[in-house]
Write an enzyme that holds these catalytic residues in place. Sequence first.
Site, PDB file in Angstrom:
ATOM      1  N   LYS A 146       0.680  -1.184  -0.023  1.00  0.00           N
ATOM      2  CA  LYS A 146       0.109  -0.140   0.056  1.00  0.00           C
ATOM      3  C   LYS A 146       0.846   1.256  -0.182  1.00  0.00           C
ATOM      4  O   LYS A 146       1.926   1.188   0.474  1.00  0.00           O
ATOM      5  CB  LYS A 146      -0.964   0.002   1.306  1.00  0.00           C
ATOM      6  CG  LYS A 146      -1.930  -1.025   1.489  1.00  0.00           C
ATOM      7  CD  LYS A 146      -2.792  -0.858   2.703  1.00  0.00           C
ATOM      8  CE  LYS A 146      -4.135  -1.893   2.723  1.00  0.00           C
ATOM      9  NZ  LYS A 146      -4.861  -1.558   1.627  1.00  0.00           N
TER      10      LYS A 146
ATOM     11  N   ARG B 228     -10.710 -11.362   1.606  1.00  0.00           N
ATOM     12  CA  ARG B 228     -11.378 -12.315   1.012  1.00  0.00           C
ATOM     13  C   ARG B 228     -10.853 -13.737   1.008  1.00  0.00           C
ATOM     14  O   ARG B 228     -11.565 -14.691   1.072  1.00  0.00           O
ATOM     15  CB  ARG B 228     -11.740 -11.967  -0.328  1.00  0.00           C
ATOM     16  CG  ARG B 228     -10.586 -11.905  -1.287  1.00  0.00           C
ATOM     17  CD  ARG B 228     -11.108 -10.906  -2.439  1.00  0.00           C
ATOM     18  NE  ARG B 228     -11.036  -9.636  -2.235  1.00  0.00           N
ATOM     19  CZ  ARG B 228     -11.392  -8.494  -3.082  1.00  0.00           C
ATOM     20  NH1 ARG B 228     -11.715  -8.881  -4.329  1.00  0.00           N
ATOM     21  NH2 ARG B 228     -11.402  -7.300  -2.845  1.00  0.00           N
TER      22      ARG B 228
HETATM   23  N1  BES Z   1      -8.068  -3.783   4.244  1.00  0.00           N
HETATM   24  C1  BES Z   1      -8.192  -3.189   2.923  1.00  0.00           C
HETATM   25  C2  BES Z   1      -9.634  -2.526   2.631  1.00  0.00           C
HETATM   26  C3  BES Z   1      -9.640  -1.072   3.424  1.00  0.00           C
HETATM   27  C4  BES Z   1      -9.215   0.039   2.992  1.00  0.00           C
HETATM   28  C5  BES Z   1     -10.119  -1.158   4.638  1.00  0.00           C
HETATM   29  C6  BES Z   1      -9.420   1.329   3.565  1.00  0.00           C
HETATM   30  C7  BES Z   1     -10.384   0.126   5.395  1.00  0.00           C
HETATM   31  C8  BES Z   1      -9.979   1.111   4.889  1.00  0.00           C
HETATM   32  C9  BES Z   1      -8.320  -4.476   1.947  1.00  0.00           C
HETATM   33  O1  BES Z   1      -7.490  -5.467   2.411  1.00  0.00           O
HETATM   34  C10 BES Z   1      -7.619  -3.948   0.755  1.00  0.00           C
HETATM   35  O2  BES Z   1      -6.580  -3.572   0.574  1.00  0.00           O
HETATM   36  N2  BES Z   1      -8.499  -3.990  -0.396  1.00  0.00           N
HETATM   37  C11 BES Z   1      -8.208  -3.681  -1.652  1.00  0.00           C
HETATM   38  C12 BES Z   1      -8.604  -4.703  -2.715  1.00  0.00           C
HETATM   39  C13 BES Z   1      -8.124  -4.295  -4.044  1.00  0.00           C
HETATM   40  C14 BES Z   1      -6.651  -4.710  -4.191  1.00  0.00           C
HETATM   41  C15 BES Z   1      -9.037  -5.156  -4.834  1.00  0.00           C
HETATM   42  C16 BES Z   1      -8.702  -2.218  -1.862  1.00  0.00           C
HETATM   43  O3  BES Z   1      -9.757  -1.976  -1.352  1.00  0.00           O
HETATM   44  O4  BES Z   1      -7.933  -1.446  -2.447  1.00  0.00           O
HETATM   45 ZN    ZN Z   2      -5.612  -5.380   1.794  1.00  0.00          ZN
END
Ligand code: BES
Ligand code: ZN
Length: 497
Positions: A279, A353
């Site tokens: 990230k 997921r």
């Molecule tokens: N934990 C994150 C989602 C999240 C983002 C929760 C901001 C709370 C605040 C999740 O694991 C994630 O990173 N999801 C990705 C999925 C994508 C790579 C398809 C996302 O939402 O960007």
């Molecule tokens: Zn994630």
Amino acid sequence: MQVTVKTTKIEKQKAGCLLLGAAEGKLQSMTLKGLAPEFAAVLKKSAAREKFSGKTGQLLELTAPADCRADRLLLIGLGEEKSTTGETLRRAVGTAVQRLQKVHEHDLVIAFDTFPLRKTAPAGRAEALTEGALLGDYRFDRYQTEEKEADANTPVRVSLLVAARDLIEVETGVAVAEAVSAGTILARDLVNEPGNIKSPEYLASQAQKMCSDVGLECTVLGHRELEKEKMGAMLGVAQGSVREPRLIVMQYHGASAGQKPIALVGKGVVFDSGGISIKPSEGMEEMKMDMGGAAAVIGTMLAAARLKLPCNLVGVVPAVENMPSGTAIRPGDILTSHSGKTIEVVNTDAEGRLILADAISYVRRFEPVEVIDLATLTGACIIALGHHATALLGNDTRLIGKLLRAGEASGERLWQLPLWEEYNEQIKSCVADVKNVGGRPGGTITAAAFIQKFAEGLNWVHLDIAGTGWEEKGCPCYSFGGTGVGVRLLSRYLRDL
Ligand code: BES
Ligand code: ZN
Ligand code: ZN
């Protein structure tokens, strides 16, 4: 914080602060029951002078008149009377409590009858007011050594001042609110705990401690057992971290042994760096909250036990850390999940997921009547709904309807998104049974579509709490940080069964 109930007359009650509620435009015509006429006159005069109209959240602070035993009076606006809800009462008391903390006043008496709520019995009103006090008073200050010395963080003592005829009902409402708030506060504490402390093992030990406190069964599976169980998707996510994963299984038996349980599954990513699909650094510190679903499940198990709900529950939390390293999974890797289905990992940041797939597959052994999963699953959910609603998706219309109602009643609101067949196209893989991302369009939906593949034949609902699990700034009635969302919602749902 302690909440007590008293039947003393308003003027006779000694108080650091006496709190009165007033609906918009209603103060001047309000017959302040139990209040001496001179006292009420002072109140009305001051309100007129200060242009206090009773708008939501408006505060008016006064020195109490001589014939009143309170040191100060606090009047709080409740907004339009016809749109008052439980959440209005919670927020009103939360706002008052936060105000009192600022002025180092730690004794609050609430004039119960000045907080009416249409179609709601005294128990329900007491519940809302008590929750407002307990949750408004909350702050995560265990690491603030300096501020603590200044006594700013002393909890507020709260009493509800009620008519004798309401005493028993109000006491019941207070007890319910205390149980639900204890669950919410536990969830908040877990979410707010920083990543350096909060390993999967830590989360498991906290769950075990809670379970032994209230007499729940708790089993924790470690790395070796997870291998034996062939939890390939969960182990895949965990393999980049030096911290071992844990699968936490909590059981509450409130009904006969023959009754099939409701399963609650919570995403427990103790820290989500994104893994190799790392990230951006900005805001990454918030990713300690990626176990908000787990916290909600642990908190709900506590609330259910304290409420002695007449149902059977199994709470399952897959706890892992998502880290980049030489041992981490790579984009393109293919994992074999617990169910046997294979998964192409296109993005290692879509890890939630993966662990949910295995956890949901694991709960089948309990033959649950229904499965509700909670997860801070997608950033897309925040884009779709912002911070004021949890996204709900699922395959069981009846369960969906009941949860939507519980959302309205508890103040933890839900909004349903579609889960049509067409979305499955986006998660088809050329090399495995399914892939873990479906591109940008409908990100919350394709994430749920992925989970649905592992919930075939189960009555299942998924709640995406990415937008509601974390309070960014802190508002007048809730402090900054983890919200404990899900505990009030699920407690309400389970109580209504
Ligand atoms: N934990 C994150 C989602 C999240 C983002 C929760 C901001 C709370 C605040 C999740 O694991 C994630 O990173 N999801 C990705 C999925 C994508 C790579 C398809 C996302 O939402 O960007
Ligand atoms: Zn994630
Ligand atoms: Zn995540």
